[in-house]
Design a protein around this motif. Structure first.
Motif, PDB file in Angstrom:
ATOM      1  N   GLU A 118       0.842  -1.208   0.000  1.00 19.33           N
ATOM      2  CA  GLU A 118       0.000   0.000   0.000  1.00 19.33           C
ATOM      3  C   GLU A 118       0.867   1.244   0.000  1.00 19.33           C
ATOM      4  O   GLU A 118       1.923   1.276   0.647  1.00 19.33           O
ATOM      5  CB  GLU A 118      -0.897   0.041   1.260  1.00 19.33           C
ATOM      6  CG  GLU A 118      -2.071  -0.912   1.182  1.00 19.33           C
ATOM      7  CD  GLU A 118      -3.005  -0.788   2.391  1.00 19.33           C
ATOM      8  OE1 GLU A 118      -2.803   0.097   3.257  1.00 19.33           O
ATOM      9  OE2 GLU A 118      -3.939  -1.601   2.472  1.00 19.33           O
ATOM     10  N   LYS A 119       0.357   2.270  -0.695  1.00 20.59           N
ATOM     11  CA  LYS A 119       1.027   3.574  -0.642  1.00 20.59           C
ATOM     12  C   LYS A 119       0.403   4.398   0.480  1.00 20.59           C
ATOM     13  O   LYS A 119      -0.824   4.495   0.588  1.00 20.59           O
ATOM     14  CB  LYS A 119       0.832   4.305  -1.970  1.00 20.59           C
ATOM     15  CG  LYS A 119       1.362   5.727  -1.941  1.00 20.59           C
ATOM     16  CD  LYS A 119       1.126   6.430  -3.265  1.00 20.59           C
ATOM     17  CE  LYS A 119       1.416   7.915  -3.130  1.00 20.59           C
ATOM     18  NZ  LYS A 119       1.225   8.616  -4.405  1.00 20.59           N
ATOM     19  N   ILE A 120       1.256   4.995   1.296  1.00 22.46           N
ATOM     20  CA  ILE A 120       0.787   5.889   2.367  1.00 22.46           C
ATOM     21  C   ILE A 120       1.175   7.317   2.005  1.00 22.46           C
ATOM     22  O   ILE A 120       2.330   7.579   1.621  1.00 22.46           O
ATOM     23  CB  ILE A 120       1.438   5.505   3.724  1.00 22.46           C
ATOM     24  CG1 ILE A 120       1.099   4.057   4.117  1.00 22.46           C
ATOM     25  CG2 ILE A 120       1.047   6.487   4.831  1.00 22.46           C
ATOM     26  CD1 ILE A 120      -0.355   3.765   4.434  1.00 22.46           C
ATOM     27  N   ASN A 121       0.215   8.213   2.095  1.00 22.23           N
ATOM     28  CA  ASN A 121       0.512   9.640   1.923  1.00 22.23           C
ATOM     29  C   ASN A 121       1.031  10.170   3.253  1.00 22.23           C
ATOM     30  O   ASN A 121       0.315  10.161   4.253  1.00 22.23           O
ATOM     31  CB  ASN A 121      -0.752  10.405   1.523  1.00 22.23           C
ATOM     32  CG  ASN A 121      -1.182  10.072   0.107  1.00 22.23           C
ATOM     33  OD1 ASN A 121      -0.363  10.086  -0.820  1.00 22.23           O
ATOM     34  ND2 ASN A 121      -2.453   9.745  -0.079  1.00 22.23           N
ATOM     35  N   VAL A 122       2.284  10.588   3.259  1.00 22.32           N
ATOM     36  CA  VAL A 122       2.910  11.083   4.493  1.00 22.32           C
ATOM     37  C   VAL A 122       2.681  12.595   4.530  1.00 22.32           C
ATOM     38  O   VAL A 122       3.295  13.345   3.768  1.00 22.32           O
ATOM     39  CB  VAL A 122       4.418  10.751   4.497  1.00 22.32           C
ATOM     40  CG1 VAL A 122       5.066  11.234   5.789  1.00 22.32           C
ATOM     41  CG2 VAL A 122       4.634   9.245   4.303  1.00 22.32           C
TER      42      VAL A 122
END
Ligand SMILES: Cc1cc2nc3c(=O)[nH]c(=O)nc-3n(C[C@H](O)[C@H](O)[C@H](O)COP(=O)(O)OP(=O)(O)OC[C@H]3O[C@@H](n4cnc5c(N)ncnc54)[C@H](O)[C@@H]3O)c2cc1C
Ligand SMILES: O=C(O)[C@@H]1CCCCN1
Length: 386
Positions: free
Chosen positions: A220-224
């Motif tokens: 999964e991509k996490i928006n930091v």
């Protein structure tokens, strides 16, 4: 092919591979660490300046591992001569009877971890500029804090080399030939070792396909997201603002978490623990922002001193297992291939203890922790009784 046979080859120089390689070299094992990208890079899971370290877990087995990990981080700080940990405390919030809050509280209390229970009426004396949601309780894991992630990676790779370890970056592994001596190929050559450790983060299954197996991993991509303080300093690490985590809905993984303003002065990091599935080689094509909407609602409601629109958004990848527990095990067919994977968005703080465990597995020693929660066999569907 190089004529040298290494004791161990480690694939992947994220936190887990760097720690594993370090413990091999420290114990006089001839070790090669292969990394597909030139170091440092920001395309996996270990980049960026900060991560949370805590004992506030829902399971005793993670707490046990963290007790050792804190000691090993302190040893690394001494050996590297670099500060890697800063104590801030971790504020944990949730409904008293909510699964996350009550499990964390039980584990901390049962194990006598220094914890402060905050009463609602005194909450803002301790935690200013924060609205505790009505019906929720709060505690602080006082030894929790921030790890300086990029400094940790750099220090480990430097210490590894000072113990004679070899790093080859910009060398993507394209083939693995199992055997009593394992052969690993890259575009530049072939290398051999008595054991192989695969710590390839989001690319684990691509590598495992060379060994005839796959794990149930989801990337999964996490928006930091970083949020600007309306009044500079309100959420600053120097003003002792803590890290926090809060369950934001009925599911136990609906966690919103934050780290005080530190790496980007005036910006506090607040993120959502649930991202959207992505191909690690096409991360930036995943443009979903539903997590940012969840965060905006939270910031507007609970953190009135932040501008409720993110000022900076960076990207990072999670590699999740179905139960969010790690994989720390030998390959089911080839006992000299060791797998460290599926760190499910919470593995950084365990780096040194995981490196030590993977070193123990790779050198045939009895692991110093109970690894039953991390075994590959847990993913196999039960065989029919017929
Ligand atoms: C937004 C975010 C917040 C997080 N917050 C926390 C936190 O607060 N606390 C915490 O403890 N943890 C946290 N984590 C989790 C933690 O960062 C990860 O669990 C950890 O970094 C995983 O490390 P890794 O070494 O397994 O993977 P990676 O860092 O991805 O390393 C794998 C490496 O393998 C290399 N590789 C892959 N394939 C090949 C190949 N074929 N040949 C050569 N090299 C290869 C990759 O390039 C990569 O460098 C967070 C993660 C994210 C994304
Ligand atoms: O590992 C951690 O401590 C954090 C907690 C919140 C979710 C992301 N990871």
């Amino acid at each position: 092919m190089s004529s040298q046979i290494y004791d161990c080859i480690v694939i992947g120089a994220g936190i887990q591979g760097s720690c594993t390689a370090y413990y091999h070299a420290k114990n006089n094992k001839k070790t090669l660490l292969l990394e597909q990208f030139f170091l440092p890079h920001s395309r996996g899971s270990s980049h960026g300046q900060t991560r949370i370290i805590r004992k506030a877990y829902q399971q005793d087995f993670y707490l046990r591992m963290m007790e050792e990990s804190y000691k090993l981080w302190a040893e690394l700080e001494r050996d590297a001569g670099v500060q890697l940990y800063r104590c801030t405390g971790l504020l944990v919030m949730g409904p008293e009877d909510g699964q996350y809050y009550s499990a964390v509280k039980d584990v901390l209390q049962r194990n006598k971890v220094p914890t402060v229970m905050l009463k609602r009426e005194e909450f803002n004396q301790h935690i200013p500029n924060f609205n505790l949601v009505s019906g929720e309780n709060a505690l602080v894991d006082t030894s929790a804090g921030v790890l300086y992630a990029d400094k940790a990676l750099d220090s480990l790779q430097r210490l590894f080399q000072s113990h004679g370890g070899v790093i080859k970056d910009g060398e993507k592994v394209t083939g693995i030939k199992p055997g009593p001596v394992v052969t690993v190929t890259t575009a530049s050559g072939a290398y051999q070792a008595k054991s192989l450790v695969i710590t390839a983060g989001p690319w684990t299954n691509t590598l495992l396909s060379h060994t005839g197996m796959a794990l149930p991993l989801k990337v999964e991509k996490i928006n930091v997201c970083y949020w600007r303080e309306k009044v500079p300093g309100s959420y600053d690490v120097h003003n002792r603002f803590p890290c926090f985590s809060r369950q934001d809905g009925p599911e136990v993984d609906q966690i919103i978490y934050g780290l005080p303003s530190n790496e980007y002065p005036g910006l506090m990091k607040v993120c959502y623990h649930i991202g959207k599935e992505t191909d690690p080689d096409a991360r930036d094509n995943q443009t979903d922002q539903s997590d940012i909407q969840v965060l905006q609602r939270f910031v507007a409601r609970c953190m009135p001193g932040l501008v409720p629109v993110p000022a900076v958004v960076e990207s990072c990848l999670y590699t999740l297992t179905p139960d969010n527990h790690f994989v720390l095990d030998c390959h089911p067919t080839y006992s000299n291939i060791i797998i460290g994977a599926g760190f499910s968005g919470h593995g950084f703080k365990f780096g040194p203890v995981i490196g030590k465990i993977l070193y123990e597995l790779s050198t045939g020693q009895v692991p110093s922790h109970n690894l039953s929660p991390f075994k590959i066999t847990r993913f196999q569907t039960p065989k029919s009784a017929l």
